[in-house]
Design a protein around this motif. Structure first.
Motif, short mmCIF file in Angstrom:
data_model
loop_
_atom_site.label_atom_id
_atom_site.label_comp_id
_atom_site.label_asym_id
_atom_site.label_seq_id
_atom_site.Cartn_x
_atom_site.Cartn_y
_atom_site.Cartn_z
N LEU A 43 0.81 -1.21 0.00
CA LEU A 43 0.00 0.00 0.00
C LEU A 43 0.84 1.26 0.00
CD1 LEU A 43 -2.76 -1.04 2.55
CD2 LEU A 43 -3.01 -0.83 0.09
N LEU A 44 2.06 1.20 0.54
CA LEU A 44 2.86 2.42 0.68
C LEU A 44 3.31 2.98 -0.66
CD1 LEU A 44 5.04 1.59 3.83
CD2 LEU A 44 3.04 3.09 3.68
N ASN A 45 3.50 2.11 -1.66
CA ASN A 45 3.97 2.61 -2.95
C ASN A 45 2.95 2.35 -4.05
OD1 ASN A 45 4.22 -0.14 -3.15
ND2 ASN A 45 6.26 -0.11 -4.08
N ALA A 68 -4.49 1.31 -7.67
CA ALA A 68 -5.48 1.36 -6.59
C ALA A 68 -6.90 1.41 -7.15
CB ALA A 68 -5.22 2.59 -5.72
N SER A 69 -7.10 2.17 -8.23
CA SER A 69 -8.43 2.29 -8.82
C SER A 69 -8.89 0.97 -9.43
CB SER A 69 -8.44 3.38 -9.89
OG SER A 69 -8.17 4.65 -9.33
N LEU A 70 -7.98 0.27 -10.10
CA LEU A 70 -8.33 -1.01 -10.70
C LEU A 70 -8.62 -2.06 -9.64
CD1 LEU A 70 -5.80 -1.18 -13.68
CD2 LEU A 70 -8.28 -0.91 -13.82
N LYS A 71 -7.89 -2.00 -8.56
CA LYS A 71 -8.13 -2.95 -7.47
C LYS A 71 -9.54 -2.76 -6.90
CE LYS A 71 -5.68 -2.53 -3.69
NZ LYS A 71 -4.51 -2.56 -2.80
N ASP A 76 -2.50 -8.76 -4.25
CA ASP A 76 -3.40 -7.62 -4.35
C ASP A 76 -4.81 -7.95 -3.85
OD1 ASP A 76 -1.51 -5.87 -5.43
OD2 ASP A 76 -1.90 -6.53 -7.48
N ILE A 77 -5.40 -9.01 -4.42
CA ILE A 77 -6.77 -9.39 -4.07
C ILE A 77 -6.84 -10.91 -3.96
CG2 ILE A 77 -9.22 -9.22 -4.70
CD1 ILE A 77 -8.45 -7.00 -6.68
#
Length: 227
Positions: free
Chosen positions: A6-8, A14-17, A37-38
């Motif tokens: 999450l830090l980088n 982030a939007s696609l996730k 990621d998921i």
């Protein structure tokens, strides 16, 4: 731990996730020493917005025991935004003439084509509209006339294509191509560049979805496997 944390995390990633995840999904889960990621049920989802080289080791180590889907966005439409060096104000916003297409995935897939035949591996291409933010940094980036890419922003997902079985990959070969063809034939019938057609045939040949049949003049002749 290895992986995207999450830090980088960049804006597009982030939007696609957030766009892709279903109810009940878990985010940033540690699996066998790697941050995923998921996680949705037994499926591990990895979103890759840049070169596949950085994820090669991760996939190789996890695929023997896990189902993994690699999610790769391709910009069907891109807007380029320019910012001054010390400001968030837009200098300009213009539409790029370049339009990506699904076959562009082979520019990256050449890094590990053998995964196409791995039953634990699948790849989903998301065709998107995006903004690419560039900032003026002067002489520090003289090769690009002072402009550096600062980030990418998701505007919209316009289409998606899942590749899981060999048939999914072979479907990228146009029907009018015929059963025997050269990379030149593939480039012409698909409307792609010859270098991209060469990468595509390289990947498909590596996993025996197409076979080398000899020569047509000075060009390699290929045939769709099973024909």
């Amino acid at each position: 731990m290895s992986g995207i944390g999450l830090l980088n995390e960049n804006s597009l990633h982030a939007s696609l996730k957030e766009w892709y995840a279903q109810p009940g999904a878990q985010f940033e889960v540690l699996v066998d020493g790697y941050v995923i990621d998921i996680v949705q049920d037994d499926l591990l989802l990895e979103i890759q917005t840049s070169s596949f080289a950085s994820i090669k080791t991760k996939l190789s180590n996890l695929l023997p025991s896990h189902q993994i889907r690699l999610i790769y966005p391709i910009a069907a439409e891109k807007w380029i935004i320019r910012l001054m060096e010390d400001s968030t104000d837009e200098m300009s916003r213009r539409k790029s003439p370049k339009r990506g297409r699904v076959e562009d995935l082979f520019y990256e897939m050449v890094r590990f084509p053998w995964l196409l035949a791995n039953p634990n591996f699948s790849l989903e291409v998301l065709m998107i509209k995006e903004e690419e933010v560039r900032r003026f940094k002067g002489k520090r980036l003289w090769r690009s006339r002072g402009w550096g890419i600062e980030g990418r922003r998701l505007l919209e997902v316009t289409d998606r294509k899942l590749f899981h079985n060999p048939e999914d990959w072979r479907d990228l070969l146009p029907e009018k191509l015929g059963t025997s063809f050269t990379t030149g034939d593939l480039a012409e019938t698909s409307g792609i560049s010859k270098p991209l057609a060469q990468k595509m045939t390289y990947c498909l040949r590596k996993v025996k979805m197409i076979d080398f049949k000899g020569k047509k003049g000075r060009f390699n002749l290929y045939e769709i496997a099973g024909n």
